[in-house]
Write an enzyme that holds these catalytic residues in place. Structure first.
Site, PDB file in Angstrom:
ATOM      1  CE  LYS A 268      22.416  46.057 -23.427  1.00  0.00           C
ATOM      2  NZ  LYS A 268      22.974  46.045 -24.799  1.00  0.00           N
TER       3      LYS A 268
ATOM      4  CE  LYS B 187      31.240  52.201 -21.728  1.00  0.00           C
ATOM      5  NZ  LYS B 187      31.138  52.300 -23.216  1.00  0.00           N
TER       6      LYS B 187
ATOM      7  CE  LYS C 229      32.067  47.196 -27.509  1.00  0.00           C
ATOM      8  NZ  LYS C 229      31.242  48.262 -26.916  1.00  0.00           N
TER       9      LYS C 229
ATOM     10  CB  THR D 229      26.308  57.069 -27.276  1.00  0.00           C
ATOM     11  OG1 THR D 229      25.744  55.760 -27.191  1.00  0.00           O
ATOM     12  CG2 THR D 229      27.767  57.004 -26.854  1.00  0.00           C
TER      13      THR D 229
ATOM     14  CG  ASN E  55      24.470  57.444 -33.260  1.00  0.00           C
ATOM     15  OD1 ASN E  55      24.559  57.542 -32.048  1.00  0.00           O
ATOM     16  ND2 ASN E  55      23.307  57.468 -33.896  1.00  0.00           N
TER      17      ASN E  55
ATOM     18  CB  SER F 196      21.275  49.481 -24.127  1.00  0.00           C
ATOM     19  OG  SER F 196      21.783  49.780 -25.410  1.00  0.00           O
TER      20      SER F 196
END
Length: 434
Positions: free
Chosen positions: A83, A107, A119, A207, A238, A367
């Site tokens: 993820k 994380k 990533k 976030t 954001n 997510s």
């Protein structure tokens, strides 16, 4: 002579995120030493599982073909599917993707999610391309990744310079390559989609809301009232916007902002909504915002404030600027914004750092909620999403804070130890094949 947008615009020199892998490995090894991590598991976690590099051609609006390089690094999947986000930026390379993928592993583990870490992205300056070109680039990148992503294998999400529209293009392209009977079952191949295309209500602010919550939790633990506290934000995208908005609603005062174009300051306070509206009209920049003064980019972190939120790229707080930071609390909205040398200086000065793998984990938790929602066919409303997020982050924060207090370590070391121990437990219970 016809000039394209890319020829007319002066390209900025990309500054590689050098040393990010060195930073994450030093953080990992420090925590691994503290918990006496089994040497065999240390070997496994020190390397990535898979590294995908794809070169793919795309036809531009003027008929010319350009070849782009895309990456996807899958660090570890012991706890579940990989993820992590996809970013479109000139600094994207394998070294940066490796480091960011590893941070994602810690994380997701720290948050207690059934995910591993991944990533990637494309080495590109998206501002040089039209919307139709970006759509074709995104769809061709998705096709090039082929079976390296999937809703139960590797689930991308938005990151730097990508958004819900990018995710919608990826989801549509991916589903179009599946058999008709399986297309709807693959909607959760990405998260961070628009609300009308399987997205989660509130994912856009998850976030930034998480950054705000971890600051609030820390303040409550230290009998601090956020009302009247001054904060600065590096990056007003954001994450920076939503974190600022929630802090302002709690009575805190935004006094400094930096973006890629420049820095501004106003010790009397900068209205968050007014600044956001201004940036929407000015191509995304905070430059020349009324009732503010320009600040040299090298002096931004030296602005007088109580809280500093680096919410841009990695390696922004270094040994060069760490001695000048006046904030008493650093809340890492970005991934890896503080390098090892800078962190040592901050800790020696008694400055508290809420680490990225805790501070900005609201995004991946959001997510996860979207992924669950797509799998079950449910639809959650904003208030329910934010409450679920608050509860999940509160648990993570308390575990990290209590561990740090009990073990007499900083918050980053505490967060890494907790995250690594969860993965170690999974390996010990399952064993190593064959």
């Amino acid at each position: 002579m016809e000039n394209s947008k890319k020829e007319l615009k002066v390209k900025k020199k990309a500054v590689p995120l050098k040393g990010m892998m060195d930073n994450v490995m030093e953080q990992f090894n420090s925590a691994a030493d503290h918990i006496n991590l089994h040497p065999n598991i240390r070997k496994i976690l020190s390397i990535t599982n898979n590294e995908i590099l794809v070169n793919f051609p795309v036809k531009m609006d003027n008929g010319n073909v350009e070849v782009f390089t895309g990456y996807r690094v899958q660090h570890n999947g012991a706890l579940g599917p990989y993820k992590g986000g996809l970013r479109y930026h000139p600094t994207v390379d394998l070294d940066a993707a490796r480091a960011l993928a590893m941070w994602m592993t810690w994380k997701t583990s720290l948050a207690g999610l059934p995910y591993g870490g991944g990533k990637g992205g494309i080495k590109i300056d998206p501002s040089l391309y039209s919307q139709s070109e970006l759509e074709r680039i995104t769809r061709r990148f998705t096709y090039a990744l082929a079976d390296n992503i999937g809703p139960e294998h590797d689930i991308p999400a938005p990151d730097v310079n990508t958004n819900s529209q990018t995710m919608a293009w990826i989801a549509d392209t991916y589903m179009s390559t599946r058999p008709p009977a399986l297309r709807s079952a693959n909607q959760h191949v990405v998260t961070g989609k628009p609300d009308g295309s399987g997205g989660l209500e509130g994912r856009d602010r998850a976030t930034g809301f998480g950054v705000y919550l971890t600051i609030k939790f820390w303040a409550e633990r230290n009998d601090m009232d956020l009302s009247g506290k001054r904060f600065i934000v590096q990056g007003f995208g954001n994450v920076g916007y939503w974190a600022s908005l929630f802090l302002e609603q709690d009575g805190a005062k935004l006094v400094g902002v930096q973006d890629a174009q420049g820095s501004i300051e106003n010790q009397e306070g900068i209205d968050v909504e007014n600044l956001f509206s201004y940036t929407q009209k000015k191509g995304g920049t905070v430059m020349d915002f009324p009732k503010s003064q320009l600040v040299d980019k090298n002096d931004f972190f030296a602005i007088d404030c109580d809280i500093c939120i680096p919410a841009a790229l990695g390696n922004q707080i270094t040994k060069e600027n760490a001695p000048r930071i006046k904030a008493k609390l650093i809340a890492e909205g970005a991934n890896g914004p503080t390098n090892v040398e800078g962190e040592k200086i901050l800790l020696e000065r008694g400055i508290i750092i809420i680490p990225d793998i805790l501070c900005n984990s609201g995004g991946v938790i959001g997510s996860y909620f979207e992924w669950l929602q797509n799998r079950s066919g449910e639809i959650w409303h904003l208030e329910e999403v934010l409450e679920k997020l608050r509860k999940k982050l509160n648990g993570s924060f308390n575990r990290v804070y209590n561990y740090a207090q009990n073990e007499c370590v900083d918050l980053r070391t505490a967060a890494f130890c907790i995250a690594i121990q969860r993965i170690e437990k999974a390996y010990i219970q399952r064993g190593i094949f064959p």
